[in-house]
Design a protein around this motif. Structure first.
Motif, PDB file in Angstrom:
ATOM      1  N   LYS A   1       0.832  -1.211   0.000  1.00 24.99           N
ATOM      2  CA  LYS A   1       0.000   0.000   0.000  1.00 24.99           C
ATOM      3  C   LYS A   1       0.862   1.255   0.000  1.00 24.99           C
ATOM      4  O   LYS A   1       0.535   2.253  -0.676  1.00 24.99           O
ATOM      5  CB  LYS A   1      -0.929   0.002   1.213  1.00 24.99           C
ATOM      6  N   GLU A   2       1.947   1.258   0.741  1.00 18.54           N
ATOM      7  CA  GLU A   2       2.827   2.433   0.758  1.00 18.54           C
ATOM      8  C   GLU A   2       3.444   2.688  -0.606  1.00 18.54           C
ATOM      9  O   GLU A   2       3.624   3.836  -1.011  1.00 18.54           O
ATOM     10  CB  GLU A   2       3.928   2.234   1.804  1.00 18.54           C
TER      11      GLU A   2
ATOM     12  N   GLN B   1       1.995   1.939  -3.412  1.00 18.71           N
ATOM     13  CA  GLN B   1       0.901   2.393  -4.270  1.00 18.71           C
ATOM     14  C   GLN B   1       0.465   3.827  -3.960  1.00 18.71           C
ATOM     15  O   GLN B   1       0.006   4.542  -4.856  1.00 18.71           O
ATOM     16  CB  GLN B   1      -0.303   1.454  -4.110  1.00 18.71           C
ATOM     17  N   GLU B   2       0.609   4.236  -2.725  1.00 12.99           N
ATOM     18  CA  GLU B   2       0.072   5.536  -2.310  1.00 12.99           C
ATOM     19  C   GLU B   2       1.116   6.636  -2.212  1.00 12.99           C
ATOM     20  O   GLU B   2       0.775   7.827  -2.259  1.00 12.99           O
ATOM     21  CB  GLU B   2      -0.645   5.372  -0.966  1.00 12.99           C
ATOM     22  N   GLY B   3       2.377   6.275  -2.060  1.00  9.01           N
ATOM     23  CA  GLY B   3       3.425   7.289  -1.915  1.00  9.01           C
ATOM     24  C   GLY B   3       4.339   7.337  -3.126  1.00  9.01           C
ATOM     25  O   GLY B   3       4.360   6.431  -3.960  1.00  9.01           O
ATOM     26  N   LEU B   4       5.098   8.425  -3.204  1.00 12.31           N
ATOM     27  CA  LEU B   4       6.075   8.588  -4.280  1.00 12.31           C
ATOM     28  C   LEU B   4       7.480   8.387  -3.730  1.00 12.31           C
ATOM     29  O   LEU B   4       7.815   8.882  -2.650  1.00 12.31           O
ATOM     30  CB  LEU B   4       5.963   9.978  -4.913  1.00 12.31           C
ATOM     31  N   LEU B   5       8.299   7.688  -4.472  1.00 12.27           N
ATOM     32  CA  LEU B   5       9.687   7.485  -4.071  1.00 12.27           C
ATOM     33  C   LEU B   5      10.462   8.786  -4.189  1.00 12.27           C
ATOM     34  O   LEU B   5      10.180   9.624  -5.045  1.00 12.27           O
ATOM     35  CB  LEU B   5      10.338   6.428  -4.959  1.00 12.27           C
ATOM     36  N   ASP B   6      11.454   8.932  -3.332  1.00 14.20           N
ATOM     37  CA  ASP B   6      12.369  10.061  -3.449  1.00 14.20           C
ATOM     38  C   ASP B   6      13.204   9.882  -4.722  1.00 14.20           C
ATOM     39  O   ASP B   6      13.809   8.818  -4.916  1.00 14.20           O
ATOM     40  CB  ASP B   6      13.289  10.104  -2.228  1.00 14.20           C
ATOM     41  N   PRO B   7      13.256  10.871  -5.625  1.00 14.24           N
ATOM     42  CA  PRO B   7      13.999  10.716  -6.893  1.00 14.24           C
ATOM     43  C   PRO B   7      15.457  10.345  -6.693  1.00 14.24           C
ATOM     44  O   PRO B   7      15.985   9.493  -7.424  1.00 14.24           O
ATOM     45  CB  PRO B   7      13.852  12.092  -7.545  1.00 14.24           C
ATOM     46  N   ASP B   8      16.117  10.940  -5.719  1.00  9.04           N
ATOM     47  CA  ASP B   8      17.523  10.604  -5.482  1.00  9.04           C
ATOM     48  C   ASP B   8      17.663   9.168  -4.981  1.00  9.04           C
ATOM     49  O   ASP B   8      18.584   8.446  -5.370  1.00  9.04           O
ATOM     50  CB  ASP B   8      18.138  11.571  -4.469  1.00  9.04           C
TER      51      ASP B   8
ATOM     52  N   PRO C   1       9.636   8.015 -10.266  1.00 13.93           N
ATOM     53  CA  PRO C   1       8.814   7.681  -9.102  1.00 13.93           C
ATOM     54  C   PRO C   1       7.340   7.525  -9.465  1.00 13.93           C
ATOM     55  O   PRO C   1       6.650   6.660  -8.927  1.00 13.93           O
ATOM     56  CB  PRO C   1       9.041   8.864  -8.154  1.00 13.93           C
ATOM     57  N   GLU C   2       6.872   8.377 -10.389  1.00 13.10           N
ATOM     58  CA  GLU C   2       5.468   8.301 -10.811  1.00 13.10           C
ATOM     59  C   GLU C   2       5.180   6.975 -11.514  1.00 13.10           C
ATOM     60  O   GLU C   2       4.100   6.392 -11.358  1.00 13.10           O
ATOM     61  CB  GLU C   2       5.133   9.469 -11.733  1.00 13.10           C
ATOM     62  N   ALA C   3       6.146   6.507 -12.307  1.00 13.37           N
ATOM     63  CA  ALA C   3       5.953   5.240 -13.011  1.00 13.37           C
ATOM     64  C   ALA C   3       5.908   4.069 -12.036  1.00 13.37           C
ATOM     65  O   ALA C   3       5.113   3.132 -12.213  1.00 13.37           O
ATOM     66  CB  ALA C   3       7.074   5.032 -14.030  1.00 13.37           C
ATOM     67  N   VAL C   4       6.750   4.106 -11.014  1.00 14.73           N
ATOM     68  CA  VAL C   4       6.740   3.047 -10.005  1.00 14.73           C
ATOM     69  C   VAL C   4       5.395   3.020  -9.284  1.00 14.73           C
ATOM     70  O   VAL C   4       4.806   1.952  -9.072  1.00 14.73           O
ATOM     71  CB  VAL C   4       7.889   3.244  -8.999  1.00 14.73           C
ATOM     72  N   GLN C   5       4.898   4.187  -8.905  1.00 10.93           N
ATOM     73  CA  GLN C   5       3.594   4.248  -8.244  1.00 10.93           C
ATOM     74  C   GLN C   5       2.490   3.739  -9.168  1.00 10.93           C
ATOM     75  O   GLN C   5       1.604   2.988  -8.739  1.00 10.93           O
ATOM     76  CB  GLN C   5       3.283   5.687  -7.813  1.00 10.93           C
TER      77      GLN C   5
END
Length: 364
Positions: free
Chosen positions: A269-270, A272-279, A331-335
């Motif tokens: 869920k995290e 799916q709901e959050g964005l990864l830090d780009p760095d 990050p958007e693609a991963v989400q």
């Protein structure tokens, strides 16, 4: 089965001769079936490449397929299939495949079943060799210190003489999507085994590399929480099945399935709901690439890599774009892929059913 039996003898290399010759050459000829194809490959030094090739080609073109040899290898296959139920890891994998890939070509067990193997005999193998060992079904990939002209001469004198056939590679469809489900097998074990799969994208789509990265991120997060911090398992990861029709999944062995499943669900869920830090994503991609190329630095691994690009995407040259494609994952693609694909997971559970609340596993 046919390729394994061909190791016993061929037209030009009787049994004793073949074994002695291979021992003298120090070469290896391997057969490895998989969901999309069967790999039949050579490992040989440059000095003995031609001699090894002659045996390799004769095993494809002129296997003897003696009935006694067929019976011997059949019994080995059947023994391996029966022992599958004795290994909880193998049993969980088998059950997960059965429920996740139902109705799809991947549902056919690569190693066969007792019924399918038992039905085969020397005549069936000869018929199969005559009708299916054709050039249109073959993709030849060569990696090593040998030039193309040399390989072409070897091919023209051997494999090029085989029937052409009219086969055309067609990628399978995506795995079926549906509601979460679980197959439970009771076993008295010190730990419980959980394996689950969900339908991923096709290999020729943009989401393929993004899901590859997403499963790597998920593996890292679950390992850190479930293994390192909570000490609930000795192995937890999010597998990515690198096939024409991909699949992602969840795997864990644990004595506390309910607690572990809650943590795994939270990790999904995290993502799916959050964005990864780009760095952080960039560092992970760099680490992933380093590990990936370390795993694929051998000649046979590179040959497999090229074959996948040719069959999955229609051009082996696209293998060179692998690094750029991974680095372009955002990050958007991963989400997005986590939301799109990480759902409707079909699980297998091998262990103590009294320790499992089914609603915790069917909510994925």
């Amino acid at each position: 089965l046919l390729l394994e039996v061909s190791e016993r003898a061929t037209k030009n290399y009787p049994k004793a001769t073949l074994r002695h010759k291979m021992s003298m050459l120090g070469s290896e000829i391997d057969a490895a079936p998989s969901a999309d194809w069967t790999m039949f490959g050579v490992h040989a030094t440059t000095e003995v490449f031609d001699s090894t090739w002659a045996i390799f080609a004769d095993r494809l073109m002129n296997p003897t397929l003696d009935p006694d040899d067929v019976a011997l290898i059949k019994n080995q296959f059947l023994s391996a299939i029966r022992q599958q139920r004795d290994d909880p890891d193998a049993l969980a994998e088998y059950l997960a495949d059965s429920i996740a890939f139902s109705g799809h070509p991947y549902a056919i067990p690569v190693i066969g079943t007792e019924a399918s193997i038992a039905s085969l005999d020397a005549k069936a193998l000869r018929d199969y060799q005559a009708s299916q060992f054709v050039k249109s079904r073959m993709l030849l990939v060569v990696v090593g210190n040998v030039d193309r002209a040399h390989v072409e001469r070897l091919v023209r004198s051997t494999l090029a003489k085989m029937p052409a056939g009219n086969y055309s590679w067609t990628a399978p469809p995506r795995l079926p999507q549906g509601k979460s489900a679980v197959a439970i097998e009771q076993r008295s074990l010190p730990t419980n085994y959980i394996v689950g799969y969900y339908s991923g994208p096709l290999a020729n789509t943009a989401d393929y590399q993004a899901l590859r990265i997403a499963t790597s991120v998920l593996t890292g997060r679950m390992f850190a929480e479930i293994r390192s911090r909570q000490n609930l398992t000795y192995d937890v990861h999010a597998p990515f099945l690198d096939r024409a029709a991909s699949a992602g999944g969840l795997y864990v062995t644990t004595t506390s399935p309910d607690t572990t499943l809650k943590l795994m669900y939270t990790a999904v869920k995290e993502l799916q709901e959050g964005l990864l830090d780009p760095d952080g994503l960039d560092r992970l991609e760099q680490q992933f690439l380093t590990e990936y190329f370390l795993d694929n630095e051998t000649n046979d691994a590179q040959a497999d890599f090229l074959a996948r690009s040719e069959l999955y995407r229609g051009d082996y040259n696209l293998a060179e774009k692998f690094v750029d494609e991974l680095r372009s994952v955002t990050p958007e693609a991963v989400q997005r892929v986590a939301r799109t694909y990480m759902k409707g997971i079909r699980f297998a559970y091998v262990g103590d059913p009294s320790k499992l609340h089914v609603d915790l596993i069917t909510r994925f």
